[in-house]
Write an enzyme that holds these catalytic residues in place. Structure first.
Site, PDB file in Angstrom:
ATOM      1  N   SER A 116       0.823  -1.206   0.000  1.00  0.00           N
ATOM      2  CA  SER A 116       0.000   0.000   0.000  1.00  0.00           C
ATOM      3  C   SER A 116       0.856   1.255   0.000  1.00  0.00           C
ATOM      4  O   SER A 116       0.358   2.339  -0.287  1.00  0.00           O
ATOM      5  CB  SER A 116      -0.850   0.043   1.270  1.00  0.00           C
ATOM      6  N   HIS A 137      -0.924  -2.763  -7.117  1.00  0.00           N
ATOM      7  CA  HIS A 137      -1.691  -2.475  -5.901  1.00  0.00           C
ATOM      8  C   HIS A 137      -3.190  -2.567  -6.165  1.00  0.00           C
ATOM      9  O   HIS A 137      -3.762  -1.708  -6.829  1.00  0.00           O
ATOM     10  CB  HIS A 137      -1.295  -1.054  -5.421  1.00  0.00           C
ATOM     11  N   GLU A 149      -3.367   0.147  -8.974  1.00  0.00           N
ATOM     12  CA  GLU A 149      -2.302   1.141  -9.117  1.00  0.00           C
ATOM     13  C   GLU A 149      -1.042   0.381  -9.552  1.00  0.00           C
ATOM     14  O   GLU A 149      -0.683  -0.621  -8.932  1.00  0.00           O
ATOM     15  CB  GLU A 149      -2.045   1.803  -7.753  1.00  0.00           C
ATOM     16  N   ASN A 187      -2.961   6.015  -1.209  1.00  0.00           N
ATOM     17  CA  ASN A 187      -2.867   6.173   0.241  1.00  0.00           C
ATOM     18  C   ASN A 187      -2.324   7.535   0.657  1.00  0.00           C
ATOM     19  O   ASN A 187      -2.522   7.953   1.793  1.00  0.00           O
ATOM     20  CB  ASN A 187      -2.087   5.018   0.850  1.00  0.00           C
TER      21      ASN A 187
HETATM   22  N1  LIG Z   1      -6.317  -4.359   3.696  1.00  0.00           N
HETATM   23  C1  LIG Z   1      -6.467  -3.598   2.641  1.00  0.00           C
HETATM   24  O1  LIG Z   1      -7.516  -2.976   2.450  1.00  0.00           O
HETATM   25  C2  LIG Z   1      -5.351  -3.471   1.644  1.00  0.00           C
HETATM   26  C3  LIG Z   1      -5.600  -2.853   0.421  1.00  0.00           C
HETATM   27  C4  LIG Z   1      -4.561  -2.772  -0.539  1.00  0.00           C
HETATM   28  C5  LIG Z   1      -3.322  -3.293  -0.211  1.00  0.00           C
HETATM   29  N2  LIG Z   1      -3.109  -3.874   1.008  1.00  0.00           N
HETATM   30  C6  LIG Z   1      -1.777  -4.434   1.283  1.00  0.00           C
HETATM   31  O2  LIG Z   1      -1.836  -5.841   1.073  1.00  0.00           O
HETATM   32  C7  LIG Z   1      -0.899  -6.492   1.951  1.00  0.00           C
HETATM   33  C8  LIG Z   1      -1.650  -7.552   2.770  1.00  0.00           C
HETATM   34  O3  LIG Z   1      -2.694  -6.916   3.490  1.00  0.00           O
HETATM   35  P1  LIG Z   1      -3.932  -7.747   4.075  1.00  0.00           P
HETATM   36  O4  LIG Z   1      -4.952  -6.752   4.456  1.00  0.00           O
HETATM   37  O5  LIG Z   1      -4.258  -8.878   3.179  1.00  0.00           O
HETATM   38  O6  LIG Z   1      -3.260  -8.335   5.416  1.00  0.00           O
HETATM   39  P2  LIG Z   1      -3.699  -9.620   6.266  1.00  0.00           P
HETATM   40  O7  LIG Z   1      -3.184  -9.374   7.641  1.00  0.00           O
HETATM   41  O8  LIG Z   1      -5.145  -9.926   6.061  1.00  0.00           O
HETATM   42  O9  LIG Z   1      -2.868 -10.812   5.568  1.00  0.00           O
HETATM   43  C9  LIG Z   1      -1.483 -10.898   5.529  1.00  0.00           C
HETATM   44  C10 LIG Z   1      -1.114 -12.373   5.387  1.00  0.00           C
HETATM   45  O10 LIG Z   1       0.287 -12.498   5.120  1.00  0.00           O
HETATM   46  C11 LIG Z   1       0.771 -13.630   5.814  1.00  0.00           C
HETATM   47  N3  LIG Z   1       2.231 -13.500   5.950  1.00  0.00           N
HETATM   48  C12 LIG Z   1       2.926 -12.655   6.753  1.00  0.00           C
HETATM   49  N4  LIG Z   1       4.253 -12.819   6.548  1.00  0.00           N
HETATM   50  C13 LIG Z   1       4.390 -13.785   5.595  1.00  0.00           C
HETATM   51  C14 LIG Z   1       5.501 -14.391   4.953  1.00  0.00           C
HETATM   52  N5  LIG Z   1       6.756 -14.033   5.252  1.00  0.00           N
HETATM   53  N6  LIG Z   1       5.265 -15.337   4.004  1.00  0.00           N
HETATM   54  C15 LIG Z   1       3.999 -15.721   3.710  1.00  0.00           C
HETATM   55  N7  LIG Z   1       2.906 -15.169   4.288  1.00  0.00           N
HETATM   56  C16 LIG Z   1       3.102 -14.218   5.217  1.00  0.00           C
HETATM   57  C17 LIG Z   1       0.005 -13.618   7.130  1.00  0.00           C
HETATM   58  O11 LIG Z   1       0.031 -14.895   7.759  1.00  0.00           O
HETATM   59  C18 LIG Z   1      -1.391 -13.186   6.674  1.00  0.00           C
HETATM   60  O12 LIG Z   1      -2.200 -14.314   6.349  1.00  0.00           O
HETATM   61  C19 LIG Z   1      -0.248  -5.382   2.769  1.00  0.00           C
HETATM   62  O13 LIG Z   1       0.934  -4.998   2.142  1.00  0.00           O
HETATM   63  C20 LIG Z   1      -1.283  -4.269   2.709  1.00  0.00           C
HETATM   64  O14 LIG Z   1      -0.721  -2.987   2.896  1.00  0.00           O
HETATM   65  C21 LIG Z   1      -4.098  -3.993   1.928  1.00  0.00           C
END
Ligand SMILES: NC(=O)c1ccc[n+]([C@@H]2O[C@H](COP(=O)([O-])OP(=O)(O)OC[C@H]3O[C@@H](n4cnc5c(N)ncnc54)[C@H](O)[C@@H]3O)[C@@H](O)[C@H]2O)c1
Length: 279
Positions: A116, A137, A149, A187
Protein backbone atom coordinates in the site's frame (compact mmCIF):
# COMPACT_ATOMS: atom_id res chain seq x y z
CA UNK A 1 5.21 -11.67 -22.10
CA UNK A 2 2.42 -14.11 -21.36
CA UNK A 3 1.49 -14.70 -17.72
CA UNK A 4 -0.12 -18.09 -17.25
CA UNK A 5 0.95 -19.24 -13.82
CA UNK A 6 0.91 -17.00 -10.77
CA UNK A 7 1.98 -17.47 -7.16
CA UNK A 8 0.33 -15.29 -4.54
CA UNK A 9 2.32 -14.98 -1.30
CA UNK A 10 0.20 -14.02 1.73
CA UNK A 11 -3.33 -15.45 1.92
CA UNK A 12 -4.96 -12.73 4.03
CA UNK A 13 -7.89 -10.64 2.86
CA UNK A 14 -5.92 -9.18 -0.07
CA UNK A 15 -3.97 -12.27 -1.12
CA UNK A 16 -7.15 -14.38 -1.11
CA UNK A 17 -8.98 -11.80 -3.24
CA UNK A 18 -6.08 -11.50 -5.67
CA UNK A 19 -5.85 -15.31 -6.03
CA UNK A 20 -9.59 -15.34 -6.75
CA UNK A 21 -9.55 -12.77 -9.56
CA UNK A 22 -6.44 -14.29 -11.14
CA UNK A 23 -8.02 -17.79 -11.06
CA UNK A 24 -11.29 -16.38 -12.41
CA UNK A 25 -9.31 -15.15 -15.45
CA UNK A 26 -8.41 -18.78 -16.25
CA UNK A 27 -4.85 -18.74 -14.88
CA UNK A 28 -3.36 -21.28 -12.48
CA UNK A 29 -2.63 -19.91 -9.00
CA UNK A 30 -0.44 -21.22 -6.19
CA UNK A 31 -1.31 -19.67 -2.82
CA UNK A 32 1.22 -19.57 0.01
CA UNK A 33 1.07 -18.31 3.59
CA UNK A 34 3.42 -18.69 6.56
CA UNK A 35 0.54 -19.09 9.03
CA UNK A 36 -1.10 -22.49 9.51
CA UNK A 37 -4.72 -22.51 8.35
CA UNK A 38 -4.50 -19.21 6.43
CA UNK A 39 -4.81 -20.75 2.96
CA UNK A 40 -7.80 -22.86 4.07
CA UNK A 41 -9.53 -19.75 5.40
CA UNK A 42 -8.74 -17.93 2.15
CA UNK A 43 -10.23 -20.78 0.08
CA UNK A 44 -13.40 -20.75 2.23
CA UNK A 45 -13.76 -16.97 1.82
CA UNK A 46 -13.17 -17.40 -1.93
CA UNK A 47 -15.98 -20.00 -2.20
CA UNK A 48 -18.39 -17.66 -0.37
CA UNK A 49 -17.43 -14.67 -2.55
CA UNK A 50 -17.68 -16.70 -5.76
CA UNK A 51 -21.03 -18.13 -4.63
CA UNK A 52 -22.40 -14.57 -4.31
CA UNK A 53 -20.90 -13.57 -7.68
CA UNK A 54 -22.29 -16.72 -9.37
CA UNK A 55 -25.81 -15.58 -8.41
CA UNK A 56 -25.12 -12.42 -10.42
CA UNK A 57 -23.89 -14.32 -13.46
CA UNK A 58 -20.28 -15.02 -12.44
CA UNK A 59 -18.53 -18.34 -13.20
CA UNK A 60 -19.35 -21.39 -11.03
CA UNK A 61 -17.31 -21.26 -7.80
CA UNK A 62 -15.87 -24.77 -8.23
CA UNK A 63 -14.46 -23.95 -11.69
CA UNK A 64 -12.48 -21.07 -10.24
CA UNK A 65 -11.42 -22.63 -6.94
CA UNK A 66 -10.03 -25.74 -8.67
CA UNK A 67 -7.41 -23.51 -10.31
CA UNK A 68 -6.09 -22.38 -6.89
CA UNK A 69 -3.61 -24.70 -5.22
CA UNK A 70 -2.39 -24.10 -1.66
CA UNK A 71 1.37 -24.69 -1.38
CA UNK A 72 3.64 -24.87 1.67
CA UNK A 73 6.87 -23.75 0.02
CA UNK A 74 7.82 -21.40 -2.77
CA UNK A 75 9.77 -24.27 -4.34
CA UNK A 76 6.38 -25.91 -5.08
CA UNK A 77 5.50 -22.97 -7.35
CA UNK A 78 8.73 -22.73 -9.30
CA UNK A 79 6.97 -22.77 -12.68
CA UNK A 80 5.37 -19.38 -11.98
CA UNK A 81 5.63 -16.47 -14.43
CA UNK A 82 4.58 -13.95 -11.78
CA UNK A 83 4.65 -13.56 -8.01
CA UNK A 84 2.15 -11.24 -6.38
CA UNK A 85 3.28 -10.58 -2.83
CA UNK A 86 0.53 -9.64 -0.32
CA UNK A 87 2.13 -10.26 3.10
CA UNK A 88 1.90 -7.79 5.99
CA UNK A 89 2.82 -4.14 5.37
CA UNK A 90 6.32 -4.44 6.83
CA UNK A 91 9.34 -3.56 4.66
CA UNK A 92 11.70 -6.06 6.32
CA UNK A 93 9.22 -8.93 5.90
CA UNK A 94 8.53 -8.01 2.28
CA UNK A 95 12.24 -7.64 1.45
CA UNK A 96 12.88 -11.15 2.76
CA UNK A 97 9.99 -12.52 0.65
CA UNK A 98 11.45 -10.79 -2.43
CA UNK A 99 14.93 -12.12 -1.68
CA UNK A 100 13.59 -15.69 -1.45
CA UNK A 101 11.34 -15.37 -4.50
CA UNK A 102 14.31 -14.08 -6.51
CA UNK A 103 16.35 -17.09 -5.43
CA UNK A 104 13.71 -19.72 -6.15
CA UNK A 105 11.77 -18.56 -9.21
CA UNK A 106 12.77 -18.82 -12.85
CA UNK A 107 14.75 -15.84 -14.20
CA UNK A 108 11.87 -14.71 -16.43
CA UNK A 109 9.38 -14.38 -13.54
CA UNK A 110 8.09 -10.94 -12.57
CA UNK A 111 7.98 -10.11 -8.85
CA UNK A 112 5.09 -7.77 -8.02
CA UNK A 113 4.08 -6.31 -4.67
CA UNK A 114 0.60 -5.37 -3.49
CA UNK A 115 2.15 -2.98 -0.97
CA UNK A 116 0.00 0.00 0.00
CA UNK A 117 2.88 2.34 0.64
CA UNK A 118 6.40 0.87 0.65
CA UNK A 119 8.59 2.17 -2.20
CA UNK A 120 9.09 -0.56 -4.81
CA UNK A 121 12.76 0.38 -5.22
CA UNK A 122 13.52 -0.98 -1.73
CA UNK A 123 11.95 -4.34 -2.66
CA UNK A 124 13.75 -4.39 -6.03
CA UNK A 125 17.05 -3.85 -4.20
CA UNK A 126 16.54 -7.15 -2.37
CA UNK A 127 16.67 -9.00 -5.71
CA UNK A 128 19.06 -9.54 -8.63
CA UNK A 129 16.28 -8.74 -11.11
CA UNK A 130 15.23 -5.14 -10.34
CA UNK A 131 14.01 -4.74 -13.94
CA UNK A 132 11.36 -7.38 -13.18
CA UNK A 133 10.08 -5.86 -9.92
CA UNK A 134 6.94 -3.70 -9.89
CA UNK A 135 4.04 -2.55 -7.71
CA UNK A 136 0.61 -4.01 -8.50
CA UNK A 137 -1.69 -2.48 -5.90
CA UNK A 138 -5.21 -3.89 -5.76
CA UNK A 139 -8.11 -2.50 -3.72
CA UNK A 140 -10.31 -4.10 -1.08
CA UNK A 141 -12.54 -6.03 -1.78
CA UNK A 142 -10.44 -7.18 -4.75
CA UNK A 143 -13.23 -9.00 -6.66
CA UNK A 144 -15.35 -5.83 -6.56
CA UNK A 145 -13.10 -2.77 -6.90
CA UNK A 146 -11.76 -2.04 -10.36
CA UNK A 147 -8.64 -0.02 -9.66
CA UNK A 148 -5.07 -1.35 -9.83
CA UNK A 149 -2.30 1.14 -9.12
CA UNK A 150 0.79 0.17 -11.12
CA UNK A 151 4.07 1.45 -9.67
CA UNK A 152 7.30 1.37 -11.63
CA UNK A 153 10.57 1.77 -9.77
CA UNK A 154 13.47 3.40 -11.62
CA UNK A 155 14.83 0.06 -12.79
CA UNK A 156 11.49 -1.51 -13.82
CA UNK A 157 11.62 -2.40 -17.52
CA UNK A 158 9.05 -1.36 -20.12
CA UNK A 159 8.39 -5.05 -20.79
CA UNK A 160 7.55 -5.71 -17.10
CA UNK A 161 5.26 -2.67 -16.90
CA UNK A 162 3.50 -3.64 -20.15
CA UNK A 163 2.93 -7.21 -18.91
CA UNK A 164 1.39 -5.99 -15.63
CA UNK A 165 -0.81 -3.36 -17.28
CA UNK A 166 -2.03 -5.96 -19.74
CA UNK A 167 -2.69 -8.50 -16.95
CA UNK A 168 -4.62 -5.90 -14.91
CA UNK A 169 -6.86 -5.22 -17.92
CA UNK A 170 -7.33 -8.93 -18.52
CA UNK A 171 -8.52 -9.28 -14.90
CA UNK A 172 -11.19 -6.68 -15.68
CA UNK A 173 -9.36 -3.95 -13.78
CA UNK A 174 -8.40 -0.41 -14.71
CA UNK A 175 -4.66 0.23 -14.25
CA UNK A 176 -3.40 3.68 -13.26
CA UNK A 177 0.34 4.34 -13.19
CA UNK A 178 1.80 6.14 -10.18
CA UNK A 179 5.35 7.20 -9.31
CA UNK A 180 7.34 5.23 -6.77
CA UNK A 181 6.89 7.56 -3.80
CA UNK A 182 5.70 6.33 -0.36
CA UNK A 183 1.92 5.82 -0.44
CA UNK A 184 1.73 6.36 -4.25
CA UNK A 185 -1.50 8.22 -5.13
CA UNK A 186 -4.18 6.23 -3.30
CA UNK A 187 -2.87 6.17 0.24
CA UNK A 188 -1.32 9.62 -0.03
CA UNK A 189 -4.93 10.81 -0.27
CA UNK A 190 -6.84 8.16 1.70
CA UNK A 191 -4.73 7.88 4.86
CA UNK A 192 -4.85 11.60 5.85
CA UNK A 193 -8.63 11.42 5.28
CA UNK A 194 -8.98 8.42 7.62
CA UNK A 195 -6.56 9.94 10.13
CA UNK A 196 -8.50 13.20 10.26
CA UNK A 197 -11.72 11.26 10.86
CA UNK A 198 -10.01 9.56 13.83
CA UNK A 199 -8.88 12.95 15.17
CA UNK A 200 -12.45 14.26 14.81
CA UNK A 201 -13.72 11.22 16.75
CA UNK A 202 -11.09 11.66 19.49
CA UNK A 203 -12.00 15.36 19.80
CA UNK A 204 -15.67 14.46 20.20
CA UNK A 205 -16.83 16.43 17.16
CA UNK A 206 -19.29 13.61 16.39
CA UNK A 207 -19.56 9.92 17.21
CA UNK A 208 -18.28 7.24 14.81
CA UNK A 209 -21.70 6.72 13.24
CA UNK A 210 -22.09 10.49 12.73
CA UNK A 211 -18.66 10.93 11.14
CA UNK A 212 -19.25 8.08 8.70
CA UNK A 213 -22.73 9.35 7.86
CA UNK A 214 -21.23 12.73 6.89
CA UNK A 215 -18.93 11.02 4.40
CA UNK A 216 -21.66 8.74 3.04
CA UNK A 217 -24.49 11.22 2.68
CA UNK A 218 -22.45 14.40 2.29
CA UNK A 219 -19.67 13.18 0.00
CA UNK A 220 -21.40 10.21 -1.63
CA UNK A 221 -18.84 7.70 -0.34
CA UNK A 222 -20.14 4.11 -0.18
CA UNK A 223 -18.38 3.63 3.16
CA UNK A 224 -17.40 6.17 5.84
CA UNK A 225 -13.70 6.62 6.71
CA UNK A 226 -13.94 4.79 10.06
CA UNK A 227 -15.74 1.77 8.59
CA UNK A 228 -13.24 1.81 5.73
CA UNK A 229 -10.33 1.85 8.22
CA UNK A 230 -11.94 -1.15 9.97
CA UNK A 231 -12.18 -2.92 6.60
CA UNK A 232 -8.56 -2.20 5.63
CA UNK A 233 -7.37 -3.23 9.12
CA UNK A 234 -6.30 -0.68 11.73
CA UNK A 235 -2.91 -2.40 12.02
CA UNK A 236 -2.43 -1.99 8.27
CA UNK A 237 -3.55 1.67 8.44
CA UNK A 238 -0.94 2.42 11.12
CA UNK A 239 1.76 0.57 9.16
CA UNK A 240 0.90 2.58 6.01
CA UNK A 241 0.89 5.89 7.89
CA UNK A 242 4.26 5.08 9.47
CA UNK A 243 5.71 4.55 5.97
CA UNK A 244 4.13 7.82 4.73
CA UNK A 245 5.26 9.75 7.82
CA UNK A 246 8.84 8.53 7.53
CA UNK A 247 9.07 8.48 3.73
CA UNK A 248 7.58 11.93 3.16
CA UNK A 249 9.01 13.36 6.41
CA UNK A 250 5.79 15.23 7.05
CA UNK A 251 3.95 15.40 10.44
CA UNK A 252 0.59 15.45 8.58
CA UNK A 253 0.93 11.69 8.14
CA UNK A 254 1.56 10.81 11.79
CA UNK A 255 -1.04 8.23 12.91
CA UNK A 256 -3.60 9.57 15.42
CA UNK A 257 -3.02 8.39 19.02
CA UNK A 258 -6.48 6.73 19.11
CA UNK A 259 -5.57 4.64 16.06
CA UNK A 260 -2.40 3.42 17.75
CA UNK A 261 -4.37 2.69 20.95
CA UNK A 262 -6.80 0.42 19.08
CA UNK A 263 -3.93 -1.46 17.46
CA UNK A 264 -2.01 -1.82 20.74
CA UNK A 265 -5.18 -3.30 22.29
CA UNK A 266 -5.58 -5.83 19.45
CA UNK A 267 -8.62 -4.04 17.97
CA UNK A 268 -7.72 -4.32 14.30
CA UNK A 269 -11.21 -3.72 12.83
CA UNK A 270 -13.22 -6.34 10.98
CA UNK A 271 -10.54 -9.01 11.06
CA UNK A 272 -10.47 -9.02 14.90
CA UNK A 273 -14.21 -8.34 15.32
CA UNK A 274 -13.71 -4.94 16.93
CA UNK A 275 -12.45 -1.54 15.76
CA UNK A 276 -14.31 1.74 15.47
CA UNK A 277 -17.39 -0.49 15.11
CA UNK A 278 -18.19 -4.04 16.30
CA UNK A 279 -18.54 -6.96 13.87
N1 LIG B 1 -6.32 -4.36 3.70
C1 LIG B 1 -6.47 -3.60 2.64
O1 LIG B 1 -7.52 -2.98 2.45
C2 LIG B 1 -5.35 -3.47 1.64
C3 LIG B 1 -5.60 -2.85 0.42
C4 LIG B 1 -4.56 -2.77 -0.54
C5 LIG B 1 -3.32 -3.29 -0.21
N2 LIG B 1 -3.11 -3.87 1.01
C6 LIG B 1 -1.78 -4.43 1.28
O2 LIG B 1 -1.84 -5.84 1.07
C7 LIG B 1 -0.90 -6.49 1.95
C8 LIG B 1 -1.65 -7.55 2.77
O3 LIG B 1 -2.69 -6.92 3.49
P1 LIG B 1 -3.93 -7.75 4.07
O4 LIG B 1 -4.95 -6.75 4.46
O5 LIG B 1 -4.26 -8.88 3.18
O6 LIG B 1 -3.26 -8.34 5.42
P2 LIG B 1 -3.70 -9.62 6.27
O7 LIG B 1 -3.18 -9.37 7.64
O8 LIG B 1 -5.14 -9.93 6.06
O9 LIG B 1 -2.87 -10.81 5.57
C9 LIG B 1 -1.48 -10.90 5.53
C10 LIG B 1 -1.11 -12.37 5.39
O10 LIG B 1 0.29 -12.50 5.12
C11 LIG B 1 0.77 -13.63 5.81
N3 LIG B 1 2.23 -13.50 5.95
C12 LIG B 1 2.93 -12.66 6.75
N4 LIG B 1 4.25 -12.82 6.55
C13 LIG B 1 4.39 -13.79 5.59
C14 LIG B 1 5.50 -14.39 4.95
N5 LIG B 1 6.76 -14.03 5.25
N6 LIG B 1 5.27 -15.34 4.00
C15 LIG B 1 4.00 -15.72 3.71
N7 LIG B 1 2.91 -15.17 4.29
C16 LIG B 1 3.10 -14.22 5.22
C17 LIG B 1 0.00 -13.62 7.13
O11 LIG B 1 0.03 -14.89 7.76
C18 LIG B 1 -1.39 -13.19 6.67
O12 LIG B 1 -2.20 -14.31 6.35
C19 LIG B 1 -0.25 -5.38 2.77
O13 LIG B 1 0.93 -5.00 2.14
C20 LIG B 1 -1.28 -4.27 2.71
O14 LIG B 1 -0.72 -2.99 2.90
C21 LIG B 1 -4.10 -3.99 1.93
Amino acid sequence: MEIRRVVVIGAGQMGGGIAQVVAASGREVALLDSQAGATDRALDAMRRSLGRLAEKGGPPADDVVQRVRAVDRLQDADGADLVIEAVAEDAAVKEEVFRQADEVLAPHAILASNTSSIPIASLAAATRRPERVIGMHFFNPVPVLKLVEVIRATATSDETAAAIVSLARDLGKVPVEARDVAGFVSNRILMPFINEAVHALAEGIADAEGIDTVAKLGFGHPLGPLALADLIGLDTCVAIMDVLHEGLDDPRFEPAALLREHVAAGRFGRKSGEGFFSY
